[in-house]
Write an enzyme that holds these catalytic residues in place. Structure first.
Site, short mmCIF file in Angstrom:
data_model
loop_
_atom_site.label_atom_id
_atom_site.label_comp_id
_atom_site.label_asym_id
_atom_site.label_seq_id
_atom_site.Cartn_x
_atom_site.Cartn_y
_atom_site.Cartn_z
N HIS A 162 31.12 34.68 107.04
CA HIS A 162 31.67 33.48 106.78
C HIS A 162 31.53 32.75 105.52
O HIS A 162 31.30 31.60 105.19
CB HIS A 162 31.06 32.58 107.98
CG HIS A 162 31.04 32.90 109.28
ND1 HIS A 162 31.91 32.53 110.29
CD2 HIS A 162 30.01 33.66 109.94
CE1 HIS A 162 31.84 33.14 111.42
NE2 HIS A 162 30.70 33.74 111.25
N SER A 283 43.22 30.24 78.45
CA SER A 283 44.07 29.11 78.93
C SER A 283 44.79 28.62 77.75
O SER A 283 44.30 28.60 76.74
CB SER A 283 43.40 27.94 79.55
OG SER A 283 43.97 26.71 79.46
N LYS A 289 38.27 28.54 78.90
CA LYS A 289 38.48 29.58 80.02
C LYS A 289 38.67 30.91 79.66
O LYS A 289 39.08 31.42 78.89
CB LYS A 289 39.81 29.07 80.52
CG LYS A 289 40.10 27.88 81.10
CD LYS A 289 39.10 27.60 82.58
CE LYS A 289 39.53 28.30 83.62
NZ LYS A 289 40.90 27.68 84.24
N GLU A 296 43.46 38.57 90.20
CA GLU A 296 44.28 37.48 91.01
C GLU A 296 45.89 38.23 91.09
O GLU A 296 46.30 37.91 92.23
CB GLU A 296 44.44 36.33 90.14
CG GLU A 296 43.47 35.43 89.84
CD GLU A 296 43.62 34.58 89.12
OE1 GLU A 296 43.89 33.42 89.49
OE2 GLU A 296 43.52 34.56 87.82
#
Ligand code: ARG
Length: 464
Positions: A162, A283, A289, A296
């Site tokens: 979980h 970024s 970043k 992804e």
């Protein structure tokens, strides 16, 4: 470069008008099925050789055609072949190119054959190759995972259910879980191979051919295990493509889960994993970043592979026997799936080779969050309690520890004895995460001996 436009269709005989320009483009599969040129030509060569052997065409005619087909293939391989948009598909293009080279004798190639069995053959040959390429890329990635598991054999990490800290585990055990998933994926591809390895030529359009074709000879020449048993099934079935798409969808699901873990583990919230700079991007506005684009994208591309499976299932669902033009829609989903899966496997393996793990952060995560509570319950069972009672008692001790802002191992013996008289000093060893891991030396468990055995077994399976 051949530029000559051959607008005359192979099937033009019964038509009074030439095809509408927009329909011509709509109907054509050449923009994508030109990718099957090698399979198409190899299939034609085998068919032609058989026609010659069977005396359906003369041996001389056969060698003329075969030589010209070989030449066309080499031209296409060199990349200096202009795939003329005026052609309907790769099958008609190759046939026309042949006729252009050798003249009327080339018109004999299509004897006893239809594009329906031809396309089924080409796609089967393509899928067979794809299965082997994908299977070997999966194997490479399995190897990378085993190397990683070996390298980090001493690293203890929090195991989750979980997405809540659950029990201490070896990071290697976690990594080898993906090894197992990939093992099944590879099996799924390879097991489907026997159903792809069936040669459909000789089915002709749908009913079989009137010519005495030697189908076994063609199958042998093209490296097929069997010939198809029913001509109607052979030209209208695409379940071998669906199996490939399904195996790919499951594989992508596994890669996506691994990708997701790389994404969350590299976030500040976890900070378990450091992805190499070469595999991340920055970024355009936020200078700090470092984004995990590769995992992804792998996660993202899973969606399109699922989509391809659903697309073809849906295309197939209402089709009457036998060939229907709808079947032309099998190719783009298949090609895109092969490309996507190959790319994802390659890039994920490269990333995994370079990742590093933060031992300290992982260890801190293991130490906080009562991951040893199950072991406390097991300890109480060893001291004579029933498991249900032990579970309840350990739960109360966790609640108490939360109130005291302590971990279980920080409770005093006196505090603990307040919950169960049986608790002795030896409990502290049971609350030490490394012992929790070591105690799980059961087949399939995270105990170091078991994980080491899994690594040895994995190398055996990988044949190294
Ligand atoms: N381009 C077609 C396909 O990809 C080839 C078979 C066409 N057959 C036919 N009878 N029109 O499915």
């Amino acid at each position: 470069m051949r530029k000559k436009k051959m607008s005359q269709k192979t099937w033009g005989g019964r038509f009074k008008e030439t095809i509408d320009e927009v329909v011509d483009r709509f109907n054509a599969s050449l923009p994508f099925d030109q990718r099957l040129y090698a399979q198409d030509i190899e299939g034609s060569i085998a068919h032609c050789r058989m026609l010659g052997e069977q005396g359906i065409i003369s041996k001389e005619e056969g060698s003329l055609i075969i030589d010209a087909l070989g030449e066309i293939k080499r031209e296409m391989e060199r990349g200096d072949y202009a795939f003329d948009k005026g052609h309907e598909d790769i099958h008609t293009l190759v046939e026309k190119a042949l006729i252009e080279k050798v003249g009327a004798v080339g018109e004999k190639l299509h004897t006893g054959r239809s594009r329906n069995d031809q396309v089924a053959l080409d796609v089967r040959m393509f899928v067979k190759d794809a299965i082997h390429r994908v299977a070997s890329l999966i194997k490479e990635m399995q190897g990378v995972l085993v190397i990683l598991a070996e390298k980090h054999i001493d690293l203890i990490a929090p195991g989750y259910t979980h997405l809540q800290r659950a029990q201490p585990i070896l990071l290697s055990h976690h990594l080898l879980a993906y090894y197992e998933m990939l093992k099944r994926d590879r099996q799924r591809f390879l097991e489907s191979h026997k159903r792809v390895n069936i040669m459909p030529l000789g089915s002709a359009a749908l009913a079989g051919s009137t010519f005495p074709l030697d189908r076994e000879m063609v199958a042998k020449e093209l490296g097929f295990e069997e010939i198809s048993n029913n001509s109607m099934d052979a030209v209208s079935d695409r379940d071998f493509v669906l199996e490939f798409l399904f195996a790919s969808a499951v594989l992508m699901m596994h890669l996506s889960r691994l990708g997701e873990e790389m994404v969350i583990w590299s976030s500040k919230e976890f900070d378990f994993v450091i992805l190499p700079d070469a595999f991340c991007t920055g970024s355009s506005i936020m200078p700090q970043k470092k984004n995990p684009d590769v995992p992804e994208l792998v996660r993202g591309k899973t969606g399109r592979v699922y989509g391809h499976l659903m697309a073809l299932l849906t295309t197939m669902k209402g089709l009457p026997l036998t060939y229907n033009k709808d079947l032309q829609e099998d190719k783009e989903p298949l090609f895109d799936t092969v490309d996507t899966v190959e790319q994802c496997l390659m890039v994920m393996a490269r990333v995994l080779k370079e990742v590093s793990f933060d031992k300290e952060v992982m260890r801190k995560a293991v130490d906080k969050g009562y991951l040893v509570a199950t072991d406390l319950a097991d300890y109480l069972v060893r001291k004579g309690m029933t498991f249900r009672k032990a579970h309840e008692t350990a739960g109360k001790m966790v609640l108490h520890a939360i109130d005291q802002n302590k971990e279980l191992g920080q409770l005093t013996l006196k505090e603990m004895k307040g919950f169960a008289r049986q608790i002795e000093k030896d409990v502290y060893q049971w609350l030490e995460p490394s012992f929790c891991v070591t105690r799980r030396n059961i087949p399939g468990g995270t105990g170091p001996d078991m994980v080491r055995k899994s690594i040895v077994k994995a190398w055996e399976e990988l044949g190294s």
